[in-house]
Design a protein around this motif. Structure first.
Motif, PDB file in Angstrom:
ATOM      1  N   THR A  98       0.873  -1.174  -0.085  1.00  0.00           N
ATOM      2  CA  THR A  98      -0.024  -0.014   0.159  1.00  0.00           C
ATOM      3  C   THR A  98       0.881   1.368  -0.056  1.00  0.00           C
ATOM      4  O   THR A  98       0.579   2.332  -0.888  1.00  0.00           O
ATOM      5  N   HIS A 118      -4.288   5.072  -2.998  1.00  0.00           N
ATOM      6  CA  HIS A 118      -4.515   5.960  -1.988  1.00  0.00           C
ATOM      7  C   HIS A 118      -3.460   6.319  -0.886  1.00  0.00           C
ATOM      8  O   HIS A 118      -2.693   5.230  -0.941  1.00  0.00           O
ATOM      9  N   PRO A 142      -3.064   6.417   2.953  1.00  0.00           N
ATOM     10  CA  PRO A 142      -3.861   6.022   3.881  1.00  0.00           C
ATOM     11  C   PRO A 142      -3.586   7.150   5.065  1.00  0.00           C
ATOM     12  O   PRO A 142      -2.549   7.932   5.061  1.00  0.00           O
ATOM     13  N   TRP A 143      -4.842   7.068   5.960  1.00  0.00           N
ATOM     14  CA  TRP A 143      -4.706   8.059   7.158  1.00  0.00           C
ATOM     15  C   TRP A 143      -3.527   7.991   7.876  1.00  0.00           C
ATOM     16  O   TRP A 143      -3.199   6.803   8.152  1.00  0.00           O
ATOM     17  N   HIS A 144      -3.005   9.275   8.257  1.00  0.00           N
ATOM     18  CA  HIS A 144      -1.834   8.981   9.161  1.00  0.00           C
ATOM     19  C   HIS A 144      -1.569  10.480   9.735  1.00  0.00           C
ATOM     20  O   HIS A 144      -2.022  11.373   9.230  1.00  0.00           O
ATOM     21  N   ASP A 170      -2.298  -0.029   5.782  1.00  0.00           N
ATOM     22  CA  ASP A 170      -3.770  -0.245   5.722  1.00  0.00           C
ATOM     23  C   ASP A 170      -4.323  -0.204   7.186  1.00  0.00           C
ATOM     24  O   ASP A 170      -5.549   0.441   7.496  1.00  0.00           O
ATOM     25  N   HIS A 204      -4.934   3.377   8.228  1.00  0.00           N
ATOM     26  CA  HIS A 204      -6.298   3.869   7.322  1.00  0.00           C
ATOM     27  C   HIS A 204      -7.237   3.691   8.210  1.00  0.00           C
ATOM     28  O   HIS A 204      -8.221   4.191   8.262  1.00  0.00           O
ATOM     29  N   LYS A 205      -7.564   2.172   8.504  1.00  0.00           N
ATOM     30  CA  LYS A 205      -8.722   1.548   9.260  1.00  0.00           C
ATOM     31  C   LYS A 205      -8.786   2.172  10.558  1.00  0.00           C
ATOM     32  O   LYS A 205      -9.942   2.713  10.834  1.00  0.00           O
ATOM     33  N   ALA A 242      -9.206   6.248  10.429  1.00  0.00           N
ATOM     34  CA  ALA A 242     -10.713   6.450  10.036  1.00  0.00           C
ATOM     35  C   ALA A 242     -11.713   6.238  11.001  1.00  0.00           C
ATOM     36  O   ALA A 242     -12.753   7.106  11.170  1.00  0.00           O
ATOM     37  N   SER A 297      -5.102  12.156   4.682  1.00  0.00           N
ATOM     38  CA  SER A 297      -5.147  10.925   3.499  1.00  0.00           C
ATOM     39  C   SER A 297      -5.075  11.638   2.337  1.00  0.00           C
ATOM     40  O   SER A 297      -5.365  13.073   2.198  1.00  0.00           O
TER      41      SER A 297
END
Length: 279
Positions: free
Chosen positions: A68, A124, A126-128, A177, A180-181, A184, A215
């Motif tokens: 990812t 994408h 990921p959120w971080h 990943d 991100h999960k 989020a 993200s």
């Protein structure tokens, strides 16, 4: 300095920002500013930066075979050290002064720059939180994110979770990943407002705090999303004791010769704006 480097735009001219914009940044942890660099300046620097990214790109697998993180972008750091032409961009006083004014500090140093080129079909981001990687004893950090080409609505800017910069360290999850999960779910569960600024022109820029959760979508277009970033830290900041492998790695990479407790002032961290010098 070579004659070619001396002929490049130096970008020392002031970019005026209002108190309302400073207040917005302090509340949200991010802001969009239009035409921080002019079309003429981008026309000069984009080919130079793109050439070095092509030369230094070390991805040796097709997109579909990468993880990812690898799918998210081509990532090249400290371009400013590769050639004096590139240093004129990264060390630009105009950018640094904006960073200082948004953070409300008297001066800023470079942490490092990064070219982030998202390939056609790239995944994408990921959120971080950026600052989980940074061994710094301050929250006064900020990243300028500037596209070198127009970014369509379809690709868009990053998405920011407003106000999350006030939380500081939430967890140590690196870009993945899992980050991100987990983030989020955290953002949605706490009801944080998510903002994306949509289409951007080359030379527009977002600025965001090192703790602001963010993200970015993938790139479904046939064109490379070319972005240059510069990370700033308040002058006078000290190196923090690394509490993770990621921070130990950053200490060795970006602060050569420094240890916990030292001022951030290695040769890789020059001061790029000071209010005292600017008087």
């Amino acid at each position: 300095m070579s004659d070619q480097a001396a002929s490049l735009p130096c970008m020392t001219e002031n970019y005026a920002i209002s108190q309302d914009q400073i207040d917005y940044y302090k509340e949200k942890g991010h802001i969009l500013l239009r035409q921080v660099a002019t079309a003429g300046e981008i026309e000069v620097y984009e080919p130079l930066i793109s050439e070095w990214v092509r030369n230094l790109n070390n991805h040796d697998k097709p997109l579909e075979e990468r993880d990812t993180y690898g799918k998210a972008f081509i990532q090249i750091g400290n371009l400013w050290t590769k050639h004096e032409d590139l240093s004129r961009f990264t060390l630009a006083k105009r950018f640094a002064k904006i960073a200082a004014e948004l953070m409300g500090v008297d001066g800023v140093r470079i942490y490092h720059d990064q070219a982030l080129f998202k390939e056609p079909g790239g995944g994408h981001t990921p959120w971080h939180q950026d600052q989980i990687y940074w061994p710094l004893d301050t929250s006064n950090t900020i990243t300028m994110w500037m596209p070198l080409v127009p970014v369509s609505e379809e690709v868009g800017s990053m998405t920011f979770a407003s106000g999350t910069h006030k939380l500081g360290y939430v967890n140590k999850l690196q870009i993945s990943d899992e980050s991100h999960k987990t983030l989020a779910q955290f953002i949605d569960g706490k009801g944080y407002e998510k903002i994306t600024y949509g289409a951007m022109e080359a030379g527009d820029a977002t600025f965001h705090s090192g703790w602001t959760m963010h993200s970015a979508p993938g790139n479904p277009t046939a064109s490379m999303r070319k972005v240059m970033t510069v990370i700033y830290v308040a002058d006078g900041t000290r190196v923090a004791e690394p509490d993770s492998k990621a921070r130990s790695s950053d200490l060795a990479t970006w602060f050569p010769g420094l240890k916990a407790g030292d001022f951030v002032s290695s040769p890789l961290n020059p001061i790029v704006y000071s209010r005292d010098i600017d008087k």
